[in-house]
Scaffold this motif. Structure first.
Motif, PDB file in Angstrom:
ATOM      1  N   ILE A 191       0.853  -1.199   0.000  1.00 19.30           N
ATOM      2  CA  ILE A 191       0.000   0.000   0.000  1.00 19.30           C
ATOM      3  C   ILE A 191       0.882   1.240   0.000  1.00 19.30           C
ATOM      4  N   GLU A 192       0.635   2.128  -0.968  1.00 19.42           N
ATOM      5  CA  GLU A 192       1.433   3.353  -1.059  1.00 19.42           C
ATOM      6  C   GLU A 192       0.490   4.553  -0.977  1.00 19.42           C
ATOM      7  N   ASN A 193       0.549   5.222   0.181  1.00 19.60           N
ATOM      8  CA  ASN A 193      -0.371   6.326   0.462  1.00 19.60           C
ATOM      9  C   ASN A 193       0.215   7.674   0.083  1.00 19.60           C
ATOM     10  N   SER A 194      -0.652   8.576  -0.342  1.00 17.47           N
ATOM     11  CA  SER A 194      -0.270   9.990  -0.488  1.00 17.47           C
ATOM     12  C   SER A 194      -1.072  10.770   0.535  1.00 17.47           C
ATOM     13  N   ILE A 195      -0.372  11.663   1.215  1.00 17.92           N
ATOM     14  CA  ILE A 195      -0.991  12.382   2.329  1.00 17.92           C
ATOM     15  C   ILE A 195      -1.109  13.859   1.982  1.00 17.92           C
ATOM     16  N   MET A 196      -2.268  14.423   2.338  1.00 17.90           N
ATOM     17  CA  MET A 196      -2.422  15.872   2.161  1.00 17.90           C
ATOM     18  C   MET A 196      -2.981  16.418   3.470  1.00 17.90           C
ATOM     19  N   GLY A 197      -2.202  17.281   4.109  1.00 18.38           N
ATOM     20  CA  GLY A 197      -2.624  17.768   5.425  1.00 18.38           C
ATOM     21  C   GLY A 197      -2.666  16.600   6.378  1.00 18.38           C
TER      22      GLY A 197
END
Ligand code: BTN
Length: 247
Positions: free
Chosen positions: A119-125
């Motif tokens: 699982i490769e997450n992208s985080i915003m805030g």
């Protein structure tokens, strides 16, 4: 029927990695939530911690699901791992016995690994803006050559080949069902499904950490996904991925 997952499927004969392809293309092409990249063959399939992922062409399921879990705070991101692992476990447990989730999210049948999740997450805030969930499931491969620990396929266990498309639909439906529970906030149900299927849960076994080999009882995971082990002597220990080894 799946509400979200598999509403669009991009089918590739050959790719380096379905996760790489999805990560590169999703933003450019503005993919909808639930879009899946499916490959017959990967030439540089990726596993966790820079490992590769072995898969003979046309024999197994290799796919990545794109989701936008903007409702999920970063500190709860392990719930996504749980949802995917529980969804896969549920499908496989209808086909073979003794399917377990080995922390954090490997799928095992007894002591052999049948599926891996990257699982490769992208985080915003403070939330997850997008995630690419790569899944490799060993289905019809009969021989494994890599140094991966104890791989096994459904075909090896069942002594017959399975229909890949049918299995894929079942996985979409099951992961979708659990992802919808996450969206609906059914966190207790997700946590208990995960822990109920957790490999070595409640058992006393040998582990190894920085300080050496010890014997302890696997107690579950905490809210940030750390593994909890109660040594037979001393205080409860908690571990991030790769800080402890199952012996
Ligand atoms: C693991 O190490 O257990 C995770 C393996 C994940 C493999 C899958 S196959 C489809 C997707 N594309 C990749 O390159 N990796 C994942």
């Amino acid at each position: 029927m799946a509400e979200i997952i598999g509403n669009a499927i991009i089918k590739l004969m050959r790719v380096d990695s379905t996760n790489n392809y999805a990560t590169a293309q999703m933003a450019i092409d503005n993919w909808n939530e639930g879009t899946v990249v499916l490959a017959d063959e990967q030439i540089r399939g990726r596993g966790q911690i820079n490992n590769g992922w072995e898969s003979e062409a046309n024999k197994n399921l290799l796919f990545s699901i794109v989701l936008y879990p903007e409702f999920l705070p970063v500190q709860n991101q392990f719930l996504l791992s749980k949802v995917v692992a529980v969804g896969i476990q549920e499908v496989l447990s209808k086909l073979v016995d003794n399917v377990k989730i080995k922390w954090p999210n490997d799928i095992y049948v007894a002591n052999r690994k049948i599926a891996g999740i990257l699982i490769e997450n992208s985080i915003m805030g403070n939330v997850l803006s997008s995630t690419v969930i790569g899944i490799g499931l060993n289905v019809n491969q009969r021989t494994f050559y890599s140094a991966a620990p104890n791989p096994v396929s459904l075909c090896q266990l069942l002594k017959q080949e399975l229909d890949l498309a049918d299995l894929l639909t079942k996985l979409f439906n099951s992961i979708d069902k659990w992802y919808c529970k996450l969206k609906d906030g059914d966190v207790d149900e997700i946590n208990s499904a995960y822990v109920n299927k957790l490999y070595q849960y409640g058992e006393v076994s040998e582990y190894e950490d920085d300080e050496g080999v010890f014997v302890g009882e696997l107690k579950g995971v905490n809210s940030i996904g750390q593994l909890l082990i109660q040594p037979v002597e001393g205080e409860m220990r908690c571990y991030h991925f790769k800080e402890v080894r199952f012996l």
